[in-house]
Design an enzyme around this catalytic site. Structure first.
Site, PDB file in Angstrom:
ATOM      1  N   CYS A 111       0.808  -1.218   0.000  1.00 49.13           N
ATOM      2  CA  CYS A 111       0.000   0.000   0.000  1.00 49.13           C
ATOM      3  C   CYS A 111       0.846   1.275   0.000  1.00 49.13           C
ATOM      4  CB  CYS A 111      -0.925   0.016   1.209  1.00 49.13           C
ATOM      5  SG  CYS A 111      -1.898  -1.481   1.351  1.00 49.13           S
ATOM      6  N   HIS A 252      -3.421   7.048   1.981  1.00 44.06           N
ATOM      7  CA  HIS A 252      -3.823   5.732   1.479  1.00 44.06           C
ATOM      8  C   HIS A 252      -5.209   5.401   2.028  1.00 44.06           C
ATOM      9  CE1 HIS A 252      -4.244   1.571   0.739  1.00 44.06           C
ATOM     10  NE2 HIS A 252      -3.919   1.188   1.957  1.00 44.06           N
ATOM     11  N   ASN A 282     -10.179  -0.811  -0.206  1.00 44.74           N
ATOM     12  CA  ASN A 282      -8.732  -0.580  -0.146  1.00 44.74           C
ATOM     13  C   ASN A 282      -8.109  -1.158  -1.412  1.00 44.74           C
ATOM     14  OD1 ASN A 282      -5.997  -0.746   0.329  1.00 44.74           O
ATOM     15  ND2 ASN A 282      -6.195  -1.501   2.431  1.00 44.74           N
TER      16      ASN A 282
END
Ligand code: ACO
Length: 325
Positions: A111, A252, A282
């Site tokens: 990520c 993020h 996500n």
């Protein structure tokens, strides 16, 4: 020299799974997922590959900037879920967009990957090595999750985003990056090519669980909420800036509660922390460039605005950049 964003693009697969669809597969509910994560739906690949999505996002960024692909010097692709180990995704995209002159390589830091790729692009530009750099984040997280594990499969989605940077006179960006390999066990996935989840038999779904994403959710939550404010304060401190001087904090998109907690710790206005994880879940390394593209296409940026990008994730890794639109 500094890299200025002159085009953005993104791609989300048209196939959507909402929380109620997931409640048919695992023991969960729309209410639980919304409350704990802020996620409502996610886009999931069917025929698409990670490289295909990356190429689509890249083409949209190039088209918006009005750049000839042959001007591109370097392609940096952040991914940890590409179907191929090699050729790398950057080379696959190079082929698709006809960026004949470009060098290219991938960055794998889950990520955090996009922010590290963005920082790498800025470093090359400020050193005067390259002038035009395409930075991509693309992920097929649906290939990496155990669709029988309700604690992880509800979190993720697929997609890609890209930005095209061009060198201009100006002060280089402030950047920082860290990793803590000792805490890597909090979030792991083994490298293994997967079939689409719909193709797996029940037995396959149950077997070999450790090769899917394994996560200590609370450990990751605590890590993110501590490290994101720390790294942001470090960058702002270097420039003698306060949170009030920053126009946008683009974090993020892992979980609404992580973003809210980071804003609270920074004592910053939550309105400066845009979110789109309700729509995408996500998307790991793709989440920041997808959000950048959405905001750009809505006209939310003005020249000269100060923007903080901050990524965090497996490794454990975290990175940030103080950049100007
Ligand atoms: N539906 C219903 N119940 C669930 C679900 C679900 N999908 N998942 C877990 N539960 C249950 C658990 O079994 C547990 O039940 P129990 O109390 O009977 O044992 C209960 O809910 C609470 O579980 P917790 O894990 O404590 O729930 P928590 O509030 O911590 O939320 C979550 C879990 C959302 C994963 C949270 O820890 C989190 O957001 N962590 C951050 C991690 C993250 O976002 N990772 C993404 C990847 S990493 C990255 O992008 C950086």
């Amino acid at each position: 020299m500094v890299g200025k964003i002159c085009g953005t693009g993104s791609y989300a697969p048209p196939h959507i799974m909402d929380n109620n669809d997931l409640a048919k597969i695992v023991d969960t509910s729309d209410e639980w997922i919304r409350e704990r994560t802020g996620i409502v739906r996610r886009h999931v690949i069917q025929e698409e590959t990670t490289s295909y999505m990356a190429g689509q996002a890249a083409m949209r960024a190039i088209e918006q900037s009005g750049t000839d692909p042959e001007e591109i010097d370097l392609i940096l692709a952040a991914t940890s879920s590409s179907e191929t180990v090699f050729p790398c995704m950057a080379c696959e995209v190079q082929k698709m967009i006809g960026a004949k002159r470009a060098a290219g390589f991938d960055i794998n830091a889950a990520c955090t990957g996009f922010v590290l790729a963005y920082n790498t692009a800025q470093a090359y530009i400020s050193a005067g090595i390259y002038r035009t750099v395409l930075v991509i984040g693309a992920e097929s997280m649906s290939n990496m999750v155990d669709w029988t594990d309700r604690s992880t499969c509800i979190l993720f989605g697929d997609g890609a985003g890209a930005v095209l940077l061009k060198a201009e006179e100006g002060t280089p960006c402030r950047m920082a990056a860290y990793s803590d390999g000792k805490k890597g066990e909090a979030l792991t996935a083994l490298s293994r090519h997967r079939k689409g989840w719909e193709e797996l038999t029940g037995e396959e779904k149950k077997s070999d669980k450790e090769s899917y994403i394994q996560m200590d959710g609370q450990a990751v939550f605590k890590f993110a909420v501590r490290k994101v404010p720390e790294i942001v304060e470090e960058l702002l401190g270097q420039e003698n800036l306060g949170v009030e001087d920053v126009d946008w904090f683009i974090l993020h998109q892992a979980n609404r509660r992580i973003v809210e907690a980071a804003a609270k710790r920074l004592k910053a206005d939550i309105a400066k922390f845009p979110m789109n994880l309700d729509e995408y879940g996500n998307t790991s390394g793709a989440s920041i460039p997808i959000l950048l593209d959405e905001m750009n296409r809505k006209g939310m940026f003005e020249r000269g605005q100060k923007i903080v990008l901050a990524g965090f994730g497996a490794g454990l890794t975290w990175a940030a950049c103080l950049t100007e639109w």
